[in-house]
Scaffold this motif. Structure first.
Motif, PDB file in Angstrom:
ATOM      1  N   ILE A 171     -12.341  19.415  69.883  1.00 10.69           N
ATOM      2  CA  ILE A 171     -11.631  20.675  70.112  1.00 10.69           C
ATOM      3  C   ILE A 171     -12.046  21.731  69.088  1.00 10.69           C
ATOM      4  O   ILE A 171     -11.990  22.922  69.372  1.00 10.69           O
ATOM      5  N   ALA A 172     -12.518  21.304  67.917  1.00  8.11           N
ATOM      6  CA  ALA A 172     -12.987  22.253  66.908  1.00  8.11           C
ATOM      7  C   ALA A 172     -14.321  22.884  67.278  1.00  8.11           C
ATOM      8  O   ALA A 172     -14.759  23.844  66.629  1.00  8.11           O
ATOM      9  N   ASP A 173     -14.990  22.370  68.319  1.00  7.51           N
ATOM     10  CA  ASP A 173     -16.295  22.917  68.725  1.00  7.51           C
ATOM     11  C   ASP A 173     -16.182  24.229  69.495  1.00  7.51           C
ATOM     12  O   ASP A 173     -17.177  24.956  69.627  1.00  7.51           O
ATOM     13  N   VAL A 174     -15.002  24.530  70.027  1.00 11.36           N
ATOM     14  CA  VAL A 174     -14.899  25.677  70.931  1.00 11.36           C
ATOM     15  C   VAL A 174     -15.061  26.999  70.184  1.00 11.36           C
ATOM     16  O   VAL A 174     -15.800  27.891  70.626  1.00 11.36           O
ATOM     17  N   ALA A 175     -14.394  27.150  69.032  1.00  3.24           N
ATOM     18  CA  ALA A 175     -14.469  28.425  68.306  1.00  3.24           C
ATOM     19  C   ALA A 175     -15.902  28.765  67.888  1.00  3.24           C
ATOM     20  O   ALA A 175     -16.372  29.891  68.138  1.00  3.24           O
ATOM     21  N   PRO A 176     -16.647  27.852  67.238  1.00  3.06           N
ATOM     22  CA  PRO A 176     -18.031  28.223  66.895  1.00  3.06           C
ATOM     23  C   PRO A 176     -18.890  28.495  68.117  1.00  3.06           C
ATOM     24  O   PRO A 176     -19.804  29.337  68.059  1.00  3.06           O
ATOM     25  N   THR A 177     -18.605  27.820  69.226  1.00  4.71           N
ATOM     26  CA  THR A 177     -19.371  28.070  70.445  1.00  4.71           C
ATOM     27  C   THR A 177     -19.127  29.488  70.958  1.00  4.71           C
ATOM     28  O   THR A 177     -20.070  30.198  71.341  1.00  4.71           O
TER      29      THR A 177
ATOM     30  N   GLU B  37     -19.667  28.869  57.667  1.00 13.32           N
ATOM     31  CA  GLU B  37     -20.089  27.565  57.178  1.00 13.32           C
ATOM     32  C   GLU B  37     -18.931  26.615  56.922  1.00 13.32           C
ATOM     33  O   GLU B  37     -19.144  25.405  56.825  1.00 13.32           O
ATOM     34  N   ASP B  38     -17.711  27.128  56.833  1.00  9.75           N
ATOM     35  CA  ASP B  38     -16.573  26.239  56.582  1.00  9.75           C
ATOM     36  C   ASP B  38     -15.941  25.700  57.858  1.00  9.75           C
ATOM     37  O   ASP B  38     -14.978  24.944  57.802  1.00  9.75           O
ATOM     38  N   MET B  39     -16.474  26.056  59.021  1.00 12.44           N
ATOM     39  CA  MET B  39     -15.980  25.460  60.260  1.00 12.44           C
ATOM     40  C   MET B  39     -16.495  24.035  60.400  1.00 12.44           C
ATOM     41  O   MET B  39     -17.655  23.743  60.083  1.00 12.44           O
ATOM     42  N   ASP B  40     -15.651  23.142  60.882  1.00  7.06           N
ATOM     43  CA  ASP B  40     -16.051  21.754  61.113  1.00  7.06           C
ATOM     44  C   ASP B  40     -16.691  21.571  62.485  1.00  7.06           C
ATOM     45  O   ASP B  40     -17.482  20.649  62.684  1.00  7.06           O
ATOM     46  N   GLY B  41     -16.298  22.399  63.432  1.00  4.94           N
ATOM     47  CA  GLY B  41     -16.853  22.292  64.774  1.00  4.94           C
ATOM     48  C   GLY B  41     -18.306  22.740  64.829  1.00  4.94           C
ATOM     49  O   GLY B  41     -18.804  23.440  63.934  1.00  4.94           O
ATOM     50  N   ARG B  42     -18.979  22.336  65.905  1.00  8.76           N
ATOM     51  CA  ARG B  42     -20.385  22.659  66.107  1.00  8.76           C
ATOM     52  C   ARG B  42     -20.578  23.349  67.456  1.00  8.76           C
ATOM     53  O   ARG B  42     -19.842  23.081  68.412  1.00  8.76           O
ATOM     54  N   VAL B  43     -21.558  24.223  67.537  1.00  6.43           N
ATOM     55  CA  VAL B  43     -21.857  24.905  68.796  1.00  6.43           C
ATOM     56  C   VAL B  43     -22.236  23.858  69.846  1.00  6.43           C
ATOM     57  O   VAL B  43     -23.002  22.925  69.576  1.00  6.43           O
TER      58      VAL B  43
ATOM     59  N   LYS C  18     -11.542  24.208  62.595  1.00 11.89           N
ATOM     60  CA  LYS C  18     -11.383  23.375  61.409  1.00 11.89           C
ATOM     61  C   LYS C  18     -10.462  22.191  61.660  1.00 11.89           C
ATOM     62  O   LYS C  18      -9.571  22.248  62.525  1.00 11.89           O
ATOM     63  N   ASN C  19     -10.642  21.124  60.870  1.00 11.48           N
ATOM     64  CA  ASN C  19      -9.768  19.961  60.967  1.00 11.48           C
ATOM     65  C   ASN C  19      -8.449  20.247  60.260  1.00 11.48           C
ATOM     66  O   ASN C  19      -8.358  21.165  59.424  1.00 11.48           O
ATOM     67  N   PRO C  20      -7.391  19.484  60.561  1.00 12.76           N
ATOM     68  CA  PRO C  20      -6.075  19.757  59.974  1.00 12.76           C
ATOM     69  C   PRO C  20      -6.044  19.718  58.452  1.00 12.76           C
ATOM     70  O   PRO C  20      -5.171  20.348  57.841  1.00 12.76           O
ATOM     71  N   GLY C  21      -6.977  18.993  57.826  1.00 14.33           N
ATOM     72  CA  GLY C  21      -7.028  18.991  56.372  1.00 14.33           C
ATOM     73  C   GLY C  21      -7.378  20.343  55.791  1.00 14.33           C
ATOM     74  O   GLY C  21      -7.085  20.618  54.622  1.00 14.33           O
ATOM     75  N   LYS C  22      -8.003  21.195  56.590  1.00 12.19           N
ATOM     76  CA  LYS C  22      -8.333  22.553  56.148  1.00 12.19           C
ATOM     77  C   LYS C  22      -7.318  23.586  56.628  1.00 12.19           C
ATOM     78  O   LYS C  22      -7.164  24.635  56.001  1.00 12.19           O
TER      79      LYS C  22
END
Length: 558
Positions: A485-491, A502-508, A60-64
């Motif tokens: 950097i937010a892409d790593v967790a969903p991957t 669905e609330d993650m900002d990163g993408r696989v 997630k981005n820092p706003g979340k």
């Protein structure tokens, strides 16, 4: 699904890794580059360790997440507290995996104190309060490790001092070796599906010694280069060898291991500090009080009696190490006296001030009525004030090159979304050339807006690194386009066959995965996980000040 190993190497960048991999300094990382996929990994802004690793772990981005700096303020005051896991929103990757019945090993990642509940093992990172003994899960693990390897090193403490470069490197080697032993002990000796181990020594070496291995730096000294550059390279060889040992140990457990190496941000030289409270003062956004004490401080400030002068004098006297010396009392008294002797936010006339800067990297706050303790800007004038600030910032010229000094100036809403955007600075900016750094160690560091650097010679950049091979990653995929950097967790969740919240900002990171894998394992999504927020950690005043002072001494916070 095969096991997944992440090796986190703080602050490394392809600018230095690519040449060193080509020259044989880091053969293990070179093998991953050759056999798998690499990509620049875009950090958060600001590119700071705490928010970056939190965005990594939550997707997630820092706003979340609510984590955008090392410190957070409480209730419209200037009192700041170091961030910790209880004020970090979002569920970390290892907690999701634990809920999904995977076993995890998490070693040293920042912003994990108090330790997250996990199905496996966790050791908190360097934001653990000094003296704490409750930073491991299971709790008895700390005693086991210290019985085998000696006292657990939470912090790096050494800083650059002329003639004492080896102190920084000696400590970096010691801490790296300790963490290597712990990593091998826990990874080889426990059942796990996901493991991450983290090394911050690269960050500290680059902050303190960039001028030792970068001979083009203004502070580079040929004598120091001859004496110490080869040993700096030896440290990176040791980091590479440590990554190899851990990777080999994991592959011995699982030949189909998926291996990721990543950093939270990049790094590069800094040549010039930008003091934005001085700029705000010069441009009429900030005003000083007119009482006798402030007038005297102002006269002395204009004459050159500034914290920067004092620090340079301390360096000449060989006292620079005081910024990380032990003892909360001595350092807190030191910073208290800086605020008493020099201009600080305490000397601002808040009724006439429309904006102020607090922190490093380019952060300006509108002095908004109803939000700030002594706010003066009417909410109806907020947008106009923020836009005026942004416009003036874009007009600043680089005195050497003549073009714009700042490359990206933006309102917080343009980059972030989420419930915590209101906590962020109102206007943010990135220098066009990040050899210029906004400095906020103290409130008015120098009497000039632009000042040659002192202290650290290297600092953060926006792009870190991402390496991956094994498992479903494409063999020999080469260099890909920039990732987040937010892409790593969903991957990682996808690698385990789990749906992405669905609330993650990163993408696989689909570009690196084999097409047949994606056909058989399409990316799936699920509703967000629910999480009960833990009770906020109640640090003692001594712990809070100790941690803040240490972060200031490391050059991390304003």
């Amino acid at each position: 699904m095969s096991r997944v190993l992440i090796t986190g190497i703080d602050g490394v960048t392809f600018d230095i890794l690519d040449p060193w991999m080509d020259e044989g300094v880091m053969p293990y990382l070179a093998s991953i580059r050759r056999e798998g996929i690499t990509a620049p990994l875009r950090s958060t802004f600001p590119p700071i360790t705490a928010p970056a690793w939190v965005s990594f772990m939550t997707g997630k981005n820092p706003g979340k997440t609510g984590i955008f700096e090392f410190l957070y303020s409480k209730g419209g005051t200037f009192e700041q507290t170091p961030v910790n896991a209880t004020v970090r929103d979002g569920i970390p990757l290892w907690e999701i995996l634990s809920r999904e019945k995977r076993r995890v090993v998490v070693l040293g990642v920042p912003v994990t104190y108090p330790p997250d509940p996990v199905r496996g093992t966790l050791i908190s990172g360097f934001l653990t309060p000094p003296g704490a003994r409750d930073f491991t899960r299971p709790p008895e693990l700390l005693e086991e490790l210290e019985s085998a390897f000696g006292p657990y090193p939470i912090y790096h403490k050494e800083v650059y001092q002329k003639g004492k470069v080896d102190r920084v490197l000696d400590e970096a080697f010691r801490v790296l070796d300790y963490r290597r032993k712990v990593s091998l002990e826990l990874i080889a000796g426990r059942e796990w599906d996901f493991a991450i181990t983290y090394f911050e020594g690269t960050d500290r070496v680059q902050h303190e010694l960039w001028h030792v291995f970068d001979e083009s730096h203004p502070h580079s000294n040929p004598k120091e280069v001859r004496a110490h550059k080869s040993r700096v390279l030896d440290f990176y060889r040791a980091v590479d060898e440590t990554a190899r040992e851990i990777g080999d140990a994991c592959r011995a457990l699982d030949p189909d291991l998926t291996e990721i190496v990543m950093s939270d941000h990049g790094f590069g030289p800094i040549h010039t500090y930008m003091n934005f409270n001085v700029w705000l003062w010069e441009n009429g956004f900030l005003h000083l009080r007119r009482d006798p004490a402030t007038r005297l401080k102002t006269v002395l400030f204009r004459m050159g009696l500034t914290p920067a002068l004092g620090y340079r004098a301390a360096m000449r006297l060989g006292l620079a190490g005081l910024r990380l010396s032990r003892g909360v009392g001595a350092r807190s008294v030191f910073f208290d006296w800086i605020n008493r002797l020099f201009l600080s936010l305490e000397n601002i006339d808040w009724e006439r001030t429309r904006a102020f800067s607090k922190g490093n990297y380019g952060q300006i706050y509108v002095n908004l009525r109803g939000r700030e303790k002594n706010g003066s800007v009417d909410p109806a004038d907020y947008d106009r004030t923020a836009d005026e600030l942004a416009g003036k910032l874009r007009e600043i010229r680089d005195p050497e090159e003549g073009g714009p000094l700042l490359g990206d100036v933006f309102r917080r809403e343009e980059r972030y979304e989420g419930p915590y955007v209101e906590r962020m600075p109102d206007v943010l900016f990135i220098p066009r050339d990040m050899k210029h750094k906004a400095l906020g160690i103290v409130d008015f560091t120098t009497r000039r807006f632009l000042e040659p650097t002192f202290g650290n010679s290297g600092d953060h950049r926006m792009d870190g690194v991402f390496f991956a091979r094994g498992g479903p990653f494409r063999e020999g995929a080469g260099r890909a386009d920039r990732l987040s950097i937010a892409d790593v967790a969903p991957t990682v969740l996808h690698l385990f066959g789990l749906p992405v919240p669905e609330d993650m900002d990163g993408r696989v990171i689909e570009t690196g995965l084999r097409p047949e894998w994606l056909r058989e394992n399409p990316v799936r999504f699920r509703p967000p996980y629910e999480r009960a927020r833990p009770e906020e950690l109640d640090l003692t005043d001594a712990e809070r000040r100790e941690m803040i002072d240490r972060l200031k001494g490391m050059g991390y916070v304003g």
